[in-house]
Design a protein around this motif. Structure first.
Motif, PDB file in Angstrom:
ATOM      1  N   ASP A 279       0.574  -1.295   0.021  1.00  0.00           N
ATOM      2  CA  ASP A 279       0.011   0.042   0.146  1.00  0.00           C
ATOM      3  C   ASP A 279       0.867   1.270   0.078  1.00  0.00           C
ATOM      4  N   ALA A 280       1.987   1.231   0.711  1.00  0.00           N
ATOM      5  CA  ALA A 280       2.601   2.530   0.972  1.00  0.00           C
ATOM      6  C   ALA A 280       3.545   2.518  -0.432  1.00  0.00           C
ATOM      7  N   ASN A 281       3.988   1.373  -1.195  1.00  0.00           N
ATOM      8  CA  ASN A 281       4.609   1.509  -2.491  1.00  0.00           C
ATOM      9  C   ASN A 281       3.718   2.044  -3.294  1.00  0.00           C
ATOM     10  N   ASN A 282       2.335   1.779  -3.392  1.00  0.00           N
ATOM     11  CA  ASN A 282       1.457   2.115  -4.272  1.00  0.00           C
ATOM     12  C   ASN A 282       1.006   3.748  -4.090  1.00  0.00           C
ATOM     13  N   ALA A 283       1.033   4.236  -2.988  1.00  0.00           N
ATOM     14  CA  ALA A 283       1.044   5.577  -2.646  1.00  0.00           C
ATOM     15  C   ALA A 283       2.189   6.328  -3.229  1.00  0.00           C
ATOM     16  N   LEU A 284       3.498   5.713  -2.887  1.00  0.00           N
ATOM     17  CA  LEU A 284       4.642   6.418  -3.404  1.00  0.00           C
ATOM     18  C   LEU A 284       4.804   6.304  -5.022  1.00  0.00           C
ATOM     19  N   TRP A 285       4.298   5.218  -5.706  1.00  0.00           N
ATOM     20  CA  TRP A 285       4.202   5.274  -7.187  1.00  0.00           C
ATOM     21  C   TRP A 285       3.151   6.556  -7.650  1.00  0.00           C
ATOM     22  N   ALA A 286       2.175   6.505  -7.048  1.00  0.00           N
ATOM     23  CA  ALA A 286       1.065   7.528  -7.356  1.00  0.00           C
ATOM     24  C   ALA A 286       1.678   8.828  -7.453  1.00  0.00           C
ATOM     25  N   ARG A 287       2.477   9.126  -6.283  1.00  0.00           N
ATOM     26  CA  ARG A 287       3.144  10.444  -6.072  1.00  0.00           C
ATOM     27  C   ARG A 287       4.125  10.730  -7.161  1.00  0.00           C
ATOM     28  N   VAL A 288       5.034   9.720  -7.444  1.00  0.00           N
ATOM     29  CA  VAL A 288       6.132  10.089  -8.464  1.00  0.00           C
ATOM     30  C   VAL A 288       5.346  10.171  -9.866  1.00  0.00           C
ATOM     31  N   SER A 289       4.288   9.381  -9.945  1.00  0.00           N
ATOM     32  CA  SER A 289       3.697   9.402 -11.389  1.00  0.00           C
ATOM     33  C   SER A 289       3.010  11.039 -11.552  1.00  0.00           C
ATOM     34  N   GLN A 290       2.457  11.621 -10.349  1.00  0.00           N
ATOM     35  CA  GLN A 290       1.998  13.070 -10.338  1.00  0.00           C
ATOM     36  C   GLN A 290       3.079  14.011 -10.380  1.00  0.00           C
ATOM     37  N   LEU A 291       4.210  13.743  -9.973  1.00  0.00           N
ATOM     38  CA  LEU A 291       5.472  14.456 -10.098  1.00  0.00           C
ATOM     39  C   LEU A 291       5.939  14.443 -11.539  1.00  0.00           C
ATOM     40  N   VAL A 292       6.030  13.302 -12.319  1.00  0.00           N
ATOM     41  CA  VAL A 292       6.389  13.100 -13.723  1.00  0.00           C
ATOM     42  C   VAL A 292       5.431  13.782 -14.601  1.00  0.00           C
ATOM     43  N   GLU A 293       4.140  13.877 -14.261  1.00  0.00           N
ATOM     44  CA  GLU A 293       3.264  14.554 -15.038  1.00  0.00           C
ATOM     45  C   GLU A 293       3.480  16.115 -14.851  1.00  0.00           C
ATOM     46  N   ASP A 294       3.617  16.552 -13.435  1.00  0.00           N
ATOM     47  CA  ASP A 294       3.908  17.899 -13.331  1.00  0.00           C
ATOM     48  C   ASP A 294       5.034  18.142 -14.052  1.00  0.00           C
ATOM     49  N   TYR A 295       6.099  17.458 -14.054  1.00  0.00           N
ATOM     50  CA  TYR A 295       7.433  17.920 -14.802  1.00  0.00           C
ATOM     51  C   TYR A 295       7.173  18.020 -16.214  1.00  0.00           C
ATOM     52  N   GLU A 296       6.435  17.045 -16.730  1.00  0.00           N
ATOM     53  CA  GLU A 296       6.236  17.152 -18.292  1.00  0.00           C
ATOM     54  C   GLU A 296       5.350  18.406 -18.515  1.00  0.00           C
ATOM     55  N   LYS A 297       4.572  18.905 -17.666  1.00  0.00           N
ATOM     56  CA  LYS A 297       3.707  19.913 -17.923  1.00  0.00           C
ATOM     57  C   LYS A 297       4.589  21.297 -17.992  1.00  0.00           C
ATOM     58  N   LEU A 298       5.522  21.314 -16.867  1.00  0.00           N
ATOM     59  CA  LEU A 298       6.289  22.703 -16.527  1.00  0.00           C
ATOM     60  C   LEU A 298       7.376  22.514 -17.868  1.00  0.00           C
ATOM     61  N   LYS A 299       7.874  21.530 -18.452  1.00  0.00           N
ATOM     62  CA  LYS A 299       8.637  21.333 -19.481  1.00  0.00           C
ATOM     63  C   LYS A 299       8.121  21.728 -20.647  1.00  0.00           C
ATOM     64  N   ALA A 300       6.851  21.639 -20.943  1.00  0.00           N
ATOM     65  CA  ALA A 300       6.224  22.029 -22.127  1.00  0.00           C
ATOM     66  C   ALA A 300       6.019  23.305 -22.180  1.00  0.00           C
ATOM     67  N   SER A 301       5.561  23.728 -20.948  1.00  0.00           N
ATOM     68  CA  SER A 301       5.539  25.361 -20.687  1.00  0.00           C
ATOM     69  C   SER A 301       6.705  26.119 -20.923  1.00  0.00           C
ATOM     70  N   TYR A 302       7.618  25.551 -20.440  1.00  0.00           N
ATOM     71  CA  TYR A 302       8.933  26.288 -20.507  1.00  0.00           C
ATOM     72  C   TYR A 302       9.585  26.251 -21.985  1.00  0.00           C
ATOM     73  N   GLN A 303       9.225  25.044 -22.732  1.00  0.00           N
ATOM     74  CA  GLN A 303       9.591  25.122 -24.081  1.00  0.00           C
ATOM     75  C   GLN A 303       8.737  25.934 -25.041  1.00  0.00           C
ATOM     76  N   ALA A 304       7.640  25.982 -24.509  1.00  0.00           N
ATOM     77  CA  ALA A 304       6.725  27.027 -25.182  1.00  0.00           C
ATOM     78  C   ALA A 304       7.034  28.417 -25.162  1.00  0.00           C
ATOM     79  N   VAL A 305       7.591  28.964 -23.705  1.00  0.00           N
ATOM     80  CA  VAL A 305       7.910  30.196 -23.511  1.00  0.00           C
ATOM     81  C   VAL A 305       9.272  30.372 -24.298  1.00  0.00           C
ATOM     82  N   VAL A 306       9.941  29.597 -24.355  1.00  0.00           N
ATOM     83  CA  VAL A 306      11.318  29.664 -25.375  1.00  0.00           C
ATOM     84  C   VAL A 306      11.137  29.896 -26.510  1.00  0.00           C
ATOM     85  N   SER A 307      10.308  29.056 -27.093  1.00  0.00           N
ATOM     86  CA  SER A 307       9.863  29.043 -28.707  1.00  0.00           C
ATOM     87  C   SER A 307       9.081  30.615 -29.007  1.00  0.00           C
TER      88      SER A 307
END
Length: 105
Positions: free
Chosen positions: A69-97
């Motif tokens: 259960d703890a591992n599942n919670a950690l994986w959910a948090r990691v997945s959320q962080l990866v998703e947030d990172y991808e959004k931030l990266k896309a936003s940064y690339q849009a600003v640079v472009s």
């Protein structure tokens, strides 16, 4: 298909005093002696637990479930962080472009 070889079967008896009687459990037959012996033992364990109204609590499984259960919670948090990172990266690339497009235009 006919099975070859001897069949094994075991009975387990817990002797009691004259006032209690004995407990008797019979296991299923098997081609493997160890399997037949374990089955008879398992049947006796079930009988003893039934008579004594006790339960077996296997803490190892409980610990494994907590870790799972703890591992599942950690994986959910990691997945959320990866998703947030991808959004931030896309936003940064849009600003640079946009900035590069503004300089060249």
């Amino acid at each position: 298909m006919k099975d070859d070889g001897p069949f094994f079967g075991f009975n387990v008896v817990i002797l009691g005093d004259p006032f209690d009687g004995e407990l008797f459990a019979k296991g299923r037959f098997s081609l493997e002696e160890k399997v037949a012996r374990e089955d008879a033992t398992f049947e006796m364990l079930g009988l003893v637990l039934d008579v004594t109204k006790k339960e077996i609590h296997d803490n190892n499984y409980a610990k494994a479930k907590r870790f799972h259960d703890a591992n599942n919670a950690l994986w959910a948090r990691v997945s959320q962080l990866v998703e947030d990172y991808e959004k931030l990266k896309a936003s940064y690339q849009a600003v640079v472009s946009a900035h590069i497009a503004g300089e060249s235009g």
